[in-house]
Design a protein around this motif. Sequence first.
Motif, PDB file in Angstrom:
ATOM      1  N   CYS A  80      31.164  38.697  29.518  1.00 23.59           N
ATOM      2  CA  CYS A  80      31.576  39.830  30.494  1.00 23.59           C
ATOM      3  C   CYS A  80      32.857  39.835  29.693  1.00 23.59           C
ATOM      4  O   CYS A  80      33.635  38.619  29.395  1.00 23.59           O
ATOM      5  CB  CYS A  80      31.361  40.327  31.052  1.00 23.59           C
ATOM      6  SG  CYS A  80      33.050  40.946  31.855  1.00 23.59           S
ATOM      7  N   ARG A  81      33.145  40.645  29.117  1.00 25.17           N
ATOM      8  CA  ARG A  81      34.981  40.806  28.727  1.00 25.17           C
ATOM      9  C   ARG A  81      36.093  39.931  29.413  1.00 25.17           C
ATOM     10  O   ARG A  81      36.624  38.741  28.663  1.00 25.17           O
ATOM     11  CB  ARG A  81      35.130  41.950  28.413  1.00 25.17           C
ATOM     12  CG  ARG A  81      37.307  41.960  27.212  1.00 25.17           C
ATOM     13  CD  ARG A  81      37.463  43.299  27.190  1.00 25.17           C
ATOM     14  NE  ARG A  81      38.841  42.543  26.921  1.00 25.17           N
ATOM     15  CZ  ARG A  81      39.241  41.724  27.117  1.00 25.17           C
ATOM     16  NH1 ARG A  81      39.322  41.034  27.363  1.00 25.17           N
ATOM     17  NH2 ARG A  81      41.012  41.171  25.812  1.00 25.17           N
ATOM     18  N   LEU A  82      35.844  40.141  30.303  1.00 24.08           N
ATOM     19  CA  LEU A  82      36.704  39.523  31.495  1.00 24.08           C
ATOM     20  C   LEU A  82      36.693  37.854  32.111  1.00 24.08           C
ATOM     21  O   LEU A  82      38.278  37.117  32.117  1.00 24.08           O
ATOM     22  CB  LEU A  82      36.550  40.963  32.911  1.00 24.08           C
ATOM     23  CG  LEU A  82      37.245  41.352  33.132  1.00 24.08           C
ATOM     24  CD1 LEU A  82      36.539  42.043  33.754  1.00 24.08           C
ATOM     25  CD2 LEU A  82      38.398  41.926  32.738  1.00 24.08           C
ATOM     26  N   GLU A  83      35.223  37.687  31.345  1.00 31.15           N
ATOM     27  CA  GLU A  83      35.329  36.425  31.692  1.00 31.15           C
ATOM     28  C   GLU A  83      36.985  35.914  29.893  1.00 31.15           C
ATOM     29  O   GLU A  83      36.774  34.465  30.348  1.00 31.15           O
ATOM     30  CB  GLU A  83      34.196  36.297  31.107  1.00 31.15           C
ATOM     31  CG  GLU A  83      33.308  36.298  32.356  1.00 31.15           C
ATOM     32  CD  GLU A  83      31.328  35.677  31.996  1.00 31.15           C
ATOM     33  OE1 GLU A  83      31.271  34.560  31.653  1.00 31.15           O
ATOM     34  OE2 GLU A  83      30.570  36.221  32.483  1.00 31.15           O
ATOM     35  N   TYR A  84      37.027  36.562  29.379  1.00 28.96           N
ATOM     36  CA  TYR A  84      37.750  36.009  28.592  1.00 28.96           C
ATOM     37  C   TYR A  84      39.403  35.529  28.807  1.00 28.96           C
ATOM     38  O   TYR A  84      40.255  35.153  28.226  1.00 28.96           O
ATOM     39  CB  TYR A  84      37.986  36.355  27.290  1.00 28.96           C
ATOM     40  CG  TYR A  84      36.484  36.326  26.130  1.00 28.96           C
ATOM     41  CD1 TYR A  84      36.353  35.004  25.231  1.00 28.96           C
ATOM     42  CD2 TYR A  84      35.584  37.058  26.509  1.00 28.96           C
ATOM     43  CE1 TYR A  84      35.721  34.942  24.848  1.00 28.96           C
ATOM     44  CE2 TYR A  84      33.921  37.109  25.969  1.00 28.96           C
ATOM     45  CZ  TYR A  84      34.204  35.669  25.162  1.00 28.96           C
ATOM     46  OH  TYR A  84      32.218  36.122  24.807  1.00 28.96           O
ATOM     47  N   GLY A  85      39.582  35.807  30.118  1.00 31.24           N
ATOM     48  CA  GLY A  85      40.957  35.494  31.042  1.00 31.24           C
ATOM     49  C   GLY A  85      41.532  34.523  31.446  1.00 31.24           C
ATOM     50  O   GLY A  85      40.304  34.459  32.708  1.00 31.24           O
ATOM     51  N   ALA A 131      36.785  43.536  45.740  1.00 31.08           N
ATOM     52  CA  ALA A 131      36.251  42.817  44.536  1.00 31.08           C
ATOM     53  C   ALA A 131      34.959  43.554  44.295  1.00 31.08           C
ATOM     54  O   ALA A 131      33.895  43.941  44.710  1.00 31.08           O
ATOM     55  CB  ALA A 131      35.464  42.182  45.891  1.00 31.08           C
ATOM     56  N   VAL A 132      35.226  43.034  42.768  1.00 36.31           N
ATOM     57  CA  VAL A 132      33.821  43.791  41.685  1.00 36.31           C
ATOM     58  C   VAL A 132      33.224  41.809  41.410  1.00 36.31           C
ATOM     59  O   VAL A 132      34.484  41.467  40.975  1.00 36.31           O
ATOM     60  CB  VAL A 132      34.470  44.091  40.612  1.00 36.31           C
ATOM     61  CG1 VAL A 132      33.701  44.519  39.310  1.00 36.31           C
ATOM     62  CG2 VAL A 132      34.384  45.440  41.217  1.00 36.31           C
ATOM     63  N   THR A 133      31.864  41.701  41.589  1.00 33.68           N
ATOM     64  CA  THR A 133      31.286  40.481  41.027  1.00 33.68           C
ATOM     65  C   THR A 133      30.748  40.781  39.730  1.00 33.68           C
ATOM     66  O   THR A 133      30.126  41.491  39.216  1.00 33.68           O
ATOM     67  CB  THR A 133      30.158  40.455  42.297  1.00 33.68           C
ATOM     68  OG1 THR A 133      30.082  40.640  43.797  1.00 33.68           O
ATOM     69  CG2 THR A 133      29.632  39.399  42.129  1.00 33.68           C
ATOM     70  N   LEU A 134      30.759  40.276  38.766  1.00 34.99           N
ATOM     71  CA  LEU A 134      30.592  39.475  37.998  1.00 34.99           C
ATOM     72  C   LEU A 134      29.260  39.042  37.291  1.00 34.99           C
ATOM     73  O   LEU A 134      29.058  38.141  38.539  1.00 34.99           O
ATOM     74  CB  LEU A 134      31.825  38.867  36.635  1.00 34.99           C
ATOM     75  CG  LEU A 134      33.072  40.028  36.591  1.00 34.99           C
ATOM     76  CD1 LEU A 134      33.945  39.246  36.029  1.00 34.99           C
ATOM     77  CD2 LEU A 134      33.008  41.907  36.304  1.00 34.99           C
ATOM     78  N   ILE A 167      36.858  39.437  40.533  1.00 38.62           N
ATOM     79  CA  ILE A 167      37.911  40.048  40.287  1.00 38.62           C
ATOM     80  C   ILE A 167      38.537  41.062  41.525  1.00 38.62           C
ATOM     81  O   ILE A 167      37.036  42.043  42.359  1.00 38.62           O
ATOM     82  CB  ILE A 167      38.092  41.353  38.770  1.00 38.62           C
ATOM     83  CG1 ILE A 167      37.364  42.226  38.379  1.00 38.62           C
ATOM     84  CG2 ILE A 167      37.409  40.128  37.562  1.00 38.62           C
ATOM     85  CD1 ILE A 167      37.474  43.092  38.058  1.00 38.62           C
ATOM     86  N   GLN A 168      39.444  41.165  41.335  1.00 37.00           N
ATOM     87  CA  GLN A 168      40.038  42.129  42.564  1.00 37.00           C
ATOM     88  C   GLN A 168      40.667  43.510  41.810  1.00 37.00           C
ATOM     89  O   GLN A 168      40.791  43.264  40.993  1.00 37.00           O
ATOM     90  CB  GLN A 168      40.783  41.306  43.591  1.00 37.00           C
ATOM     91  CG  GLN A 168      40.351  40.150  44.741  1.00 37.00           C
ATOM     92  CD  GLN A 168      39.943  40.900  45.206  1.00 37.00           C
ATOM     93  OE1 GLN A 168      39.653  42.254  45.985  1.00 37.00           O
ATOM     94  NE2 GLN A 168      39.045  39.829  45.455  1.00 37.00           N
TER      95      GLN A 168
END
Length: 440
Positions: free
Chosen positions: A272-277, A356-359, A365-366
């Motif tokens: 997922c895109r957020l994993e790059y942060g 909380a959103v689980t990826l 992420i919160q």
Amino acid sequence: MVIASYLPNVRDQYEAYPFPKREPEDERRRLIQCELDMLGKINHFGFAGRQSFGPGFRALVAGGGTGDAAIFLAEQLRRRGRAGRVTYVDISQSSLDTARKRAEVRGLTNIEWRHDSLLALPDMGLEPFDYINCVGVLHHLADPDAGLRSLASVLKPDGCMGLMVYGRYGRTDIYEIQDLMRLALAGEPDLVHRVAAARTVLERLPPNNIMMRGRDRAAALRFFLDDEPNLVDALLHEQDRPYSVTEIYEFLAGAGLHLVDFTNYHSLNAVCRLEYGPALYLAGLPVLERIRQMPLPVQQTVAEIINGSMGLHTFFAAPREDTRAVPEDDMVPFFLMDHAVEACTAAIEAPPGAIAVTLRLGLKIQLDLAPLTKAVLALVDGQTRLGLLFDRAAAHTSAPRAEVIAAFARDFTTLSNLEWVLLRHKDARAVETLAKKYNN
Ligand SMILES: C[S@@+](CC[C@H](N)C(=O)[O-])C[C@H]1O[C@@H](n2cnc3c(N)ncnc32)[C@H](O)[C@@H]1O
């Protein structure tokens, strides 16, 4: 139909084991949805939301394999009525045959079939393309840079590409097993015999082997043993090179392209895109502040190494910068998928504060949406432009309009990074999304 330039052993592999394994008759019961190629997503990331996918729209699927992307694009375009066309190119005749049969079963007539190498594209006399899909192909070329330049040469200056290449740090296990197979099967040139022997070796891998460590053994074995094209593609490939995030930026620059952004390959269970942060892993640590001073590719490579399981990098690239849609009054927000509708509904209904959103991989992420953002989100219908939604949310909450806009702009970054909410311009014809909400 001139195969101008390709690796014979790579072609032989995909002639014998077309990838992915597909049965044309299955088209009667389901459509495989390639999330990368959802028109709403391509529009948001590659056309600033201003693409209408009208009759002149042309998509290229380079290295189309057994046809998933070509069929999904052609199906979406057909559903728009008088719409654009897709060109499919692959060096494997058997892959092309499967893809064409699938299209015939669906009655699709808007795909042009080319049995050729993508390196020959500049010489094929084709009109330039608005969108190019090239997924899981360039890393199999002897010279991926030449492959990407070839694609770039047939892309319109205002077009965009959806690409996927292998990840350097997320495939360590795969490359170890490739080494193993190269050594263990040396002297066995016949691919069918290599596959048979590879199966027996895989079945004997002990629990501490890198491929089995931390995995459900039966599932790990099934992944390869039940799908020989997958086994060949992953473990017996003759030509395969991975990319780190930093290498992707260099790769693109060499072809005159910019990275628009990484994207979600499958929104539910793939990278997922957020994993790059890096903040996903290092939030609250002083070291994060130092990392944040570094160039973006370095920050993202740090995240890639910490993550350790980004086996695929999926991203949009374009000759122009700033092709991504931004939340302005004339943009219409929409939900991309059903799970996004559900997730946003839950976020709106949650009491104030973070949820909380689980990826993937249990990463969390919160999400702390401002009440004013929730007021806007509750009004999203896929038809109404943001300007009106801001007016209405301001009226409902008695908040100044400027505060509504500021709250939404802040939260939209996260909402679009999750690919829950994307944008199209009000003058661009609405595209079908995978959210049933809009398709009834
Ligand atoms: C791993 S498969 C990916 C297929 C498809 N893109 C997908 O994601 O399902 C790689 C495909 O690239 C094709 N290919 C490899 N080298 C090529 C080249 N030089 N030109 C065109 N196709 C090529 C192979 O024949 C094969 O079908």
